[in-house]
Design a protein around this motif. Structure first.
Motif, PDB file in Angstrom:
ATOM      1  N   LYS A  87       0.810  -1.214   0.000  1.00 39.50           N
ATOM      2  CA  LYS A  87       0.000   0.000   0.000  1.00 39.50           C
ATOM      3  C   LYS A  87       0.850   1.274   0.000  1.00 39.50           C
ATOM      4  O   LYS A  87       0.308   2.382  -0.047  1.00 39.50           O
ATOM      5  CB  LYS A  87      -0.914  -0.008   1.232  1.00 39.50           C
ATOM      6  N   LEU A  88       2.164   1.138   0.066  1.00 36.88           N
ATOM      7  CA  LEU A  88       3.016   2.334   0.213  1.00 36.88           C
ATOM      8  C   LEU A  88       2.834   3.341  -0.917  1.00 36.88           C
ATOM      9  O   LEU A  88       2.681   4.541  -0.670  1.00 36.88           O
ATOM     10  CB  LEU A  88       4.484   1.919   0.351  1.00 36.88           C
ATOM     11  N   GLU A  89       2.832   2.865  -2.160  1.00 38.60           N
ATOM     12  CA  GLU A  89       2.692   3.794  -3.297  1.00 38.60           C
ATOM     13  C   GLU A  89       1.393   4.598  -3.209  1.00 38.60           C
ATOM     14  O   GLU A  89       1.385   5.813  -3.394  1.00 38.60           O
ATOM     15  CB  GLU A  89       2.723   3.029  -4.628  1.00 38.60           C
ATOM     16  N   GLU A  90       0.311   3.882  -2.924  1.00 39.03           N
ATOM     17  CA  GLU A  90      -1.004   4.528  -2.866  1.00 39.03           C
ATOM     18  C   GLU A  90      -1.064   5.558  -1.733  1.00 39.03           C
ATOM     19  O   GLU A  90      -1.619   6.658  -1.892  1.00 39.03           O
ATOM     20  CB  GLU A  90      -2.060   3.429  -2.648  1.00 39.03           C
ATOM     21  N   VAL A  91      -0.475   5.193  -0.594  1.00 41.75           N
ATOM     22  CA  VAL A  91      -0.452   6.113   0.549  1.00 41.75           C
ATOM     23  C   VAL A  91       0.396   7.343   0.212  1.00 41.75           C
ATOM     24  O   VAL A  91       0.006   8.479   0.505  1.00 41.75           O
ATOM     25  CB  VAL A  91       0.063   5.394   1.816  1.00 41.75           C
ATOM     26  N   LYS A  92       1.534   7.137  -0.424  1.00 48.05           N
ATOM     27  CA  LYS A  92       2.382   8.267  -0.830  1.00 48.05           C
ATOM     28  C   LYS A  92       1.625   9.236  -1.732  1.00 48.05           C
ATOM     29  O   LYS A  92       1.723  10.445  -1.571  1.00 48.05           O
ATOM     30  CB  LYS A  92       3.616   7.763  -1.576  1.00 48.05           C
ATOM     31  N   GLU A  93       0.876   8.684  -2.669  1.00 47.59           N
ATOM     32  CA  GLU A  93       0.107   9.558  -3.570  1.00 47.59           C
ATOM     33  C   GLU A  93      -0.963  10.335  -2.812  1.00 47.59           C
ATOM     34  O   GLU A  93      -1.158  11.529  -3.048  1.00 47.59           O
ATOM     35  CB  GLU A  93      -0.533   8.731  -4.696  1.00 47.59           C
ATOM     36  N   ALA A  94      -1.622   9.661  -1.886  1.00 51.44           N
ATOM     37  CA  ALA A  94      -2.651  10.341  -1.086  1.00 51.44           C
ATOM     38  C   ALA A  94      -2.017  11.444  -0.233  1.00 51.44           C
ATOM     39  O   ALA A  94      -2.607  12.516  -0.032  1.00 51.44           O
ATOM     40  CB  ALA A  94      -3.374   9.332  -0.199  1.00 51.44           C
ATOM     41  N   LEU A  95      -0.809  11.196   0.261  1.00 49.59           N
ATOM     42  CA  LEU A  95      -0.127  12.195   1.083  1.00 49.59           C
ATOM     43  C   LEU A  95       0.310  13.386   0.229  1.00 49.59           C
ATOM     44  O   LEU A  95       0.213  14.546   0.659  1.00 49.59           O
ATOM     45  CB  LEU A  95       1.073  11.565   1.795  1.00 49.59           C
ATOM     46  N   ALA A  96       0.787  13.112  -0.965  1.00 46.82           N
ATOM     47  CA  ALA A  96       1.181  14.206  -1.864  1.00 46.82           C
ATOM     48  C   ALA A  96      -0.018  15.108  -2.148  1.00 46.82           C
ATOM     49  O   ALA A  96       0.107  16.339  -2.194  1.00 46.82           O
ATOM     50  CB  ALA A  96       1.757  13.637  -3.155  1.00 46.82           C
ATOM     51  N   GLU A  97      -1.185  14.489  -2.296  1.00 45.59           N
ATOM     52  CA  GLU A  97      -2.399  15.278  -2.568  1.00 45.59           C
ATOM     53  C   GLU A  97      -2.784  16.214  -1.423  1.00 45.59           C
ATOM     54  O   GLU A  97      -3.376  17.262  -1.671  1.00 45.59           O
ATOM     55  CB  GLU A  97      -3.581  14.353  -2.880  1.00 45.59           C
ATOM     56  N   VAL A  98      -2.470  15.836  -0.177  1.00 44.81           N
ATOM     57  CA  VAL A  98      -2.758  16.756   0.937  1.00 44.81           C
ATOM     58  C   VAL A  98      -1.537  17.636   1.242  1.00 44.81           C
ATOM     59  O   VAL A  98      -1.524  18.330   2.259  1.00 44.81           O
ATOM     60  CB  VAL A  98      -3.257  16.027   2.216  1.00 44.81           C
ATOM     61  N   GLY A  99      -0.525  17.602   0.367  1.00 44.82           N
ATOM     62  CA  GLY A  99       0.574  18.571   0.474  1.00 44.82           C
ATOM     63  C   GLY A  99       1.779  18.113   1.277  1.00 44.82           C
ATOM     64  O   GLY A  99       2.685  18.901   1.537  1.00 44.82           O
ATOM     65  N   VAL A 100       1.824  16.843   1.663  1.00 48.52           N
ATOM     66  CA  VAL A 100       2.972  16.360   2.437  1.00 48.52           C
ATOM     67  C   VAL A 100       4.214  16.318   1.545  1.00 48.52           C
ATOM     68  O   VAL A 100       4.184  15.747   0.463  1.00 48.52           O
ATOM     69  CB  VAL A 100       2.709  14.947   3.005  1.00 48.52           C
ATOM     70  N   GLN A 101       5.284  16.938   2.015  1.00 51.86           N
ATOM     71  CA  GLN A 101       6.514  16.982   1.225  1.00 51.86           C
ATOM     72  C   GLN A 101       7.634  16.159   1.836  1.00 51.86           C
ATOM     73  O   GLN A 101       8.628  15.884   1.176  1.00 51.86           O
ATOM     74  CB  GLN A 101       6.982  18.437   1.110  1.00 51.86           C
ATOM     75  N   GLY A 102       7.518  15.812   3.094  1.00 54.54           N
ATOM     76  CA  GLY A 102       8.600  15.062   3.727  1.00 54.54           C
ATOM     77  C   GLY A 102       8.058  13.885   4.500  1.00 54.54           C
ATOM     78  O   GLY A 102       7.056  14.007   5.215  1.00 54.54           O
ATOM     79  N   MET A 103       8.679  12.752   4.355  1.00 58.19           N
ATOM     80  CA  MET A 103       8.291  11.589   5.137  1.00 58.19           C
ATOM     81  C   MET A 103       9.461  10.624   5.227  1.00 58.19           C
ATOM     82  O   MET A 103      10.374  10.655   4.416  1.00 58.19           O
ATOM     83  CB  MET A 103       7.080  10.892   4.526  1.00 58.19           C
ATOM     84  N   THR A 104       9.415   9.776   6.256  1.00 61.00           N
ATOM     85  CA  THR A 104      10.472   8.794   6.480  1.00 61.00           C
ATOM     86  C   THR A 104       9.822   7.421   6.560  1.00 61.00           C
ATOM     87  O   THR A 104       8.805   7.260   7.223  1.00 61.00           O
ATOM     88  CB  THR A 104      11.226   9.129   7.785  1.00 61.00           C
TER      89      THR A 104
END
Ligand SMILES: Nc1ncnc2c1ncn2[C@@H]1O[C@H](COP(=O)(O)OP(=O)(O)OP(=O)(O)O)[C@@H](O)[C@H]1O
Ligand SMILES: Nc1ncnc2c1ncn2[C@@H]1O[C@H](COP(=O)(O)OP(=O)(O)OP(=O)(O)O)[C@@H](O)[C@H]1O
Ligand SMILES: Nc1ncnc2c1ncn2[C@@H]1O[C@H](COP(=O)(O)OP(=O)(O)OP(=O)(O)O)[C@@H](O)[C@H]1O
Ligand SMILES: [Mg+2]
Ligand SMILES: [Mg+2]
Ligand SMILES: [Mg+2]
Lengths: 115, 115, 115
Positions: B12-29
């Motif tokens: 699910k990582l790819e899908e979660v990353k895309e959802a996070l990009a949509e809410v403006g998240v720029q940094g994650m670990t």
């Protein structure tokens, strides 16, 4: 809620897991880490040779529980991870403000409940 | 600031990353972890055989954001990581008192700002 | 107590460790992680070829210290991990309510003391 985080010797993981099951822990996350404590520069046997090792392989365990369960969980870890030798590890407790079970959307105590 | 920490199914990582990009998240670990939840002892297929697995491979995502962004970030994860099956994972929110961007020395909201 | 958590460039680990030793840090935990910051989609050379990389290998360092030591520890990391180029990383500070040394049962400041 609290996060109980422990850094332990890798060979103690099974024993710690059993101790946690006995106090009702149903969820935990385990990470392979490298650590140094005060035994930094300590000489030990690794793969048949003696090394002055710097970082040592350790295992990090993380468990989020309700406030009233935290001390029993910490105690179970301390007892089961202890060998009496240096490098046995540390337990840290820190605050967690919210928890959500992704499948159901349950939050708070229900998301981490042991039942 | 808050740390939003999620343990999810690796696929699910790819899908979660895309959802996070949509809410403006720029940094994650992201960390590879092993987990157990209530499906402990659960039988599943892994590399073609059926195993009663104990620890299951999971992925931990950590995102530090400003207070007012935390619930949107958590919600984006819950929606995108959900399959409706056991083992979908957990989201935890915890307090972060300071953040520093190493390159610039910026602190606080500026260090984690989505803009 | 505080947890000082830093995400840095892997090749900076040695230098950061030395800077931490100089401010008296005796215990730390290191995890290999994958990160993205604002250089997401950034083009860089990896194993001789140019890639538009998404996740970049980073190292996470965690150090639990007494409150009054936290800012010196954070400062030592920021100075030693800085290259001035994008992707140098982040430092986060968060509250820790209790620490226990597993071998001795010592708690609080004694469990994380630099002496
Ligand atoms: N202050 C700390 N912050 C973060 N991690 C720590 C800290 N102290 C220890 N650790 C982690 O715990 C592991 C085990 O630490 P260790 O048990 O050696 O602690 P210690 O204080 O040196 O105690 P002992 O004297 O029993 O060896 C370390 O390898 C490191 O990963
Ligand atoms: N209380 C917890 N503390 C720390 N990590 C946890 C906790 N509960 C679950 N996890 C982590 O999340 C992963 C997924 O948990 P999981 O989704 O199976 O939770 P669950 O409560 O069993 O819910 P479900 O009934 O939907 O399976 C676990 O493998 C573990 O890594
Ligand atoms: N808000 C955040 N939450 C969690 N981890 C983060 C966050 N921001 C950055 N990181 C982690 O730190 C690593 C390095 O981030 P990075 O230094 O690129 O931050 P940045 O804000 O993009 O700064 P710069 O402009 O200097 O590149 C990332 O790869 C990621 O692992
Ligand atoms: Mg030690
Ligand atoms: Mg489960
Ligand atoms: Mg960046």
């Amino acid at each position: 809620m609290k996060k109980v985080e422990a850094i332990i010797k890798p060979f103690k993981l099974e024993e710690v897991k059993e101790a946690l099951a006995e106090v009702g822990v149903q969820g935990m996350t385990v990470t392979e880490v490298k650590g140094f404590g005060r035994q930094k520069g300590h000489t030990e046997i690794y793969r048949g040779s003696e090394y002055t090792v710097d970082f040592l392989p350790k295992v990090k365990i993380e468990i989020v529980v309700q406030d009233e369960e935290a001390s029993a969980v910490a105690e179970a870890i301390v007892k089961s991870a202890n060998t009496g030798k240096i490098g046995d590890g540390k337990v840290f407790l820190s605050p967690v403000e919210e928890a959500i079970r992704i499948r159901t959307g349950e939050t708070g105590g229900e998301a981490v409940s042991v039942n």
